[in-house]
Design a protein around this motif. Structure first.
Motif, PDB file in Angstrom:
ATOM      1  N   ILE A   1       0.780  -1.270   0.037  1.00 26.73           N
ATOM      2  CA  ILE A   1      -0.116   0.060   0.013  1.00 26.73           C
ATOM      3  C   ILE A   1       0.928   1.126   0.104  1.00 26.73           C
ATOM      4  CG2 ILE A   1      -1.662   1.331   1.193  1.00 26.73           C
ATOM      5  CD1 ILE A   1      -2.602  -1.429   2.647  1.00 26.73           C
ATOM      6  N   THR A   2       0.775   1.997  -0.831  1.00 23.70           N
ATOM      7  CA  THR A   2       1.491   3.253  -0.931  1.00 23.70           C
ATOM      8  C   THR A   2       0.648   4.711  -1.213  1.00 23.70           C
ATOM      9  OG1 THR A   2       3.537   4.023  -2.111  1.00 23.70           O
ATOM     10  CG2 THR A   2       2.214   3.165  -3.579  1.00 23.70           C
TER      11      THR A   2
ATOM     12  N   LYS B   1       7.805   6.743  -5.233  1.00 23.63           N
ATOM     13  CA  LYS B   1       8.447   5.831  -5.927  1.00 23.63           C
ATOM     14  C   LYS B   1       8.560   4.418  -5.603  1.00 23.63           C
ATOM     15  CE  LYS B   1      12.850   4.711  -8.312  1.00 23.63           C
ATOM     16  NZ  LYS B   1      14.335   5.499  -8.757  1.00 23.63           N
ATOM     17  N   LEU B   2       8.301   3.411  -5.965  1.00 28.32           N
ATOM     18  CA  LEU B   2       8.448   2.223  -5.667  1.00 28.32           C
ATOM     19  C   LEU B   2       8.886   1.100  -6.660  1.00 28.32           C
ATOM     20  CD1 LEU B   2       6.051  -0.027  -6.674  1.00 28.32           C
ATOM     21  CD2 LEU B   2       4.601   1.775  -5.573  1.00 28.32           C
TER      22      LEU B   2
ATOM     23  N   PRO C   1       3.938 -15.464  -7.786  1.00 37.19           N
ATOM     24  CA  PRO C   1       2.682 -15.355  -7.043  1.00 37.19           C
ATOM     25  C   PRO C   1       1.887 -14.384  -7.238  1.00 37.19           C
ATOM     26  CG  PRO C   1       4.562 -15.094  -5.583  1.00 37.19           C
ATOM     27  CD  PRO C   1       5.280 -15.458  -6.894  1.00 37.19           C
ATOM     28  N   GLY C   2       2.598 -13.154  -7.727  1.00 34.51           N
ATOM     29  CA  GLY C   2       1.929 -12.047  -7.637  1.00 34.51           C
ATOM     30  C   GLY C   2       1.859 -10.871  -6.898  1.00 34.51           C
ATOM     31  N   THR C   3       1.835  -9.494  -6.930  1.00 34.35           N
ATOM     32  CA  THR C   3       2.056  -8.573  -5.882  1.00 34.35           C
ATOM     33  C   THR C   3       0.712  -7.708  -6.212  1.00 34.35           C
ATOM     34  OG1 THR C   3       4.420  -8.394  -6.212  1.00 34.35           O
ATOM     35  CG2 THR C   3       3.451  -6.241  -5.476  1.00 34.35           C
ATOM     36  N   ARG C   4       0.034  -7.680  -5.044  1.00 30.42           N
ATOM     37  CA  ARG C   4      -1.298  -6.995  -4.988  1.00 30.42           C
ATOM     38  C   ARG C   4      -0.656  -5.306  -4.452  1.00 30.42           C
ATOM     39  NH1 ARG C   4      -6.387  -8.198  -5.788  1.00 30.42           N
ATOM     40  NH2 ARG C   4      -5.636 -10.542  -5.656  1.00 30.42           N
ATOM     41  N   LEU C   5      -0.921  -4.344  -5.554  1.00 32.62           N
ATOM     42  CA  LEU C   5      -0.533  -3.235  -5.213  1.00 32.62           C
ATOM     43  C   LEU C   5      -1.796  -1.969  -5.157  1.00 32.62           C
ATOM     44  CD1 LEU C   5       1.518  -0.654  -4.928  1.00 32.62           C
ATOM     45  CD2 LEU C   5       1.312  -0.708  -7.645  1.00 32.62           C
ATOM     46  N   LEU C   6      -1.824  -1.367  -3.860  1.00 28.71           N
ATOM     47  CA  LEU C   6      -2.815  -0.305  -3.705  1.00 28.71           C
ATOM     48  C   LEU C   6      -2.308   1.083  -3.602  1.00 28.71           C
ATOM     49  CD1 LEU C   6      -5.842   0.767  -3.230  1.00 28.71           C
ATOM     50  CD2 LEU C   6      -5.419   0.101  -0.964  1.00 28.71           C
ATOM     51  N   VAL C   7      -2.647   1.951  -4.541  1.00 29.80           N
ATOM     52  CA  VAL C   7      -2.084   3.291  -4.751  1.00 29.80           C
ATOM     53  C   VAL C   7      -3.304   4.231  -4.152  1.00 29.80           C
ATOM     54  CG1 VAL C   7      -0.832   5.019  -5.948  1.00 29.80           C
ATOM     55  CG2 VAL C   7      -0.490   2.642  -6.543  1.00 29.80           C
ATOM     56  N   LEU C   8      -3.028   4.898  -3.102  1.00 31.29           N
ATOM     57  CA  LEU C   8      -4.009   5.806  -2.435  1.00 31.29           C
ATOM     58  C   LEU C   8      -3.891   7.311  -2.936  1.00 31.29           C
ATOM     59  CD1 LEU C   8      -3.660   4.360   1.066  1.00 31.29           C
ATOM     60  CD2 LEU C   8      -5.463   4.012  -0.592  1.00 31.29           C
TER      61      LEU C   8
END
Lengths: 114, 116
Positions: free
Chosen positions: A12-13, A18-19, A107-114
């Motif tokens: 979560i960012t 930057k990531l 396996p995947g990376t779940r990203l949430l950008v707020l």
């Protein structure tokens, strides 16, 4: 064990921070690729790499960067993330030139950008 | 641009049934076609890969066929089991050099539920 690993698995960012999502494979594969998966849109290719120092754009490269300095690693960089980059990201690799070979997925990376 | 379509989007069947999942693609100049399985919250697992020169591939209870000229592939699952419940995706690799080499195009998948 032969595998493709991604880190982090969940992130979560906030907008603009930057990531980097790392991807590593231990199968000596030449081809590596990044995808994003969104409901209703399916899997779309972001970038791919046929070998070290060779990268090409996929269908949706805007807002992403990649590098392939070593054969085993293919990091995905979001310089200035935006909410529309919230998604499930997959890295994949395959033997040889990548074309015509079975793809192995992380396996995947779940990203949430707020 | 290559478009890949999968029909049906969802399928619910009782255990033991034989079933067929469909995949169609618009550009027949493909290098290969792959079928994948995706479990909820997990990555994709390759099931079968068919080269453009092949007509079918088999693995256990799975059989995939390819008709390149008509732009179609089918995945046949025999004697379905609850453990087969997952989303099944097909993907094509375009033939050709330049910017198309290495590009994969996925369908949106068929969500399969096999109930006991």
């Amino acid at each position: 064990e032969a595998q493709v690993t991604q880190n982090p698995r969940y992130l979560i960012t906030v907008t603009g921070k930057k990531l980097t999502v790392t991807c590593s494979q231990n199968m000596n594969h030449e081809y590596m690729s990044w995808y994003r998966q969104d409901p209703g849109l399916g899997l779309r290719q972001i970038y791919y790499s046929m070998n070290v120092e060779v990268t090409d754009k996929g269908d949706v490269p805007e807002g992403y960067k990649v590098s392939r300095k070593e054969k085993r690693n293919f990091p995905l960089i979001l310089e200035s993330p935006s909410p529309n980059q919230t998604s499930l990201y997959f890295c994949a690799s395959s033997l040889g030139g990548g074309v015509g070979e079975t793809q192995y997925f992380g396996p995947g990376t779940r990203l949430l950008v707020l | 641009k290559q478009e890949v379509t999968q029909i049906p989007a969802a399928l619910s069947v009782p255990e033991g049934e034989n079933l067929v999942l469909n995949c169609s693609f618009t550009d027949s100049a493909i290098y290969n076609l792959q079928w994948f399985r995706q479990d909820p919250g997990k990555g994709l697992t390759s099931l079968l890969l068919i080269q453009s020169s092949q007509r079918e591939q088999t693995s256990g209870r799975l059989n995939a066929s390819l008709d390149k000229s008509s732009g179609r592939s089918t995945l046949y699952i025999a004697a379905s089991q609850p453990g087969d419940s997952a989303t099944y995706l097909c993907a094509v690799t375009l033939r050709g050099g330049g910017s198309t080499l290495g590009r994969l195009y996925f369908g949106r998948g068929t969500q399969l539920t096999v109930w006991p």
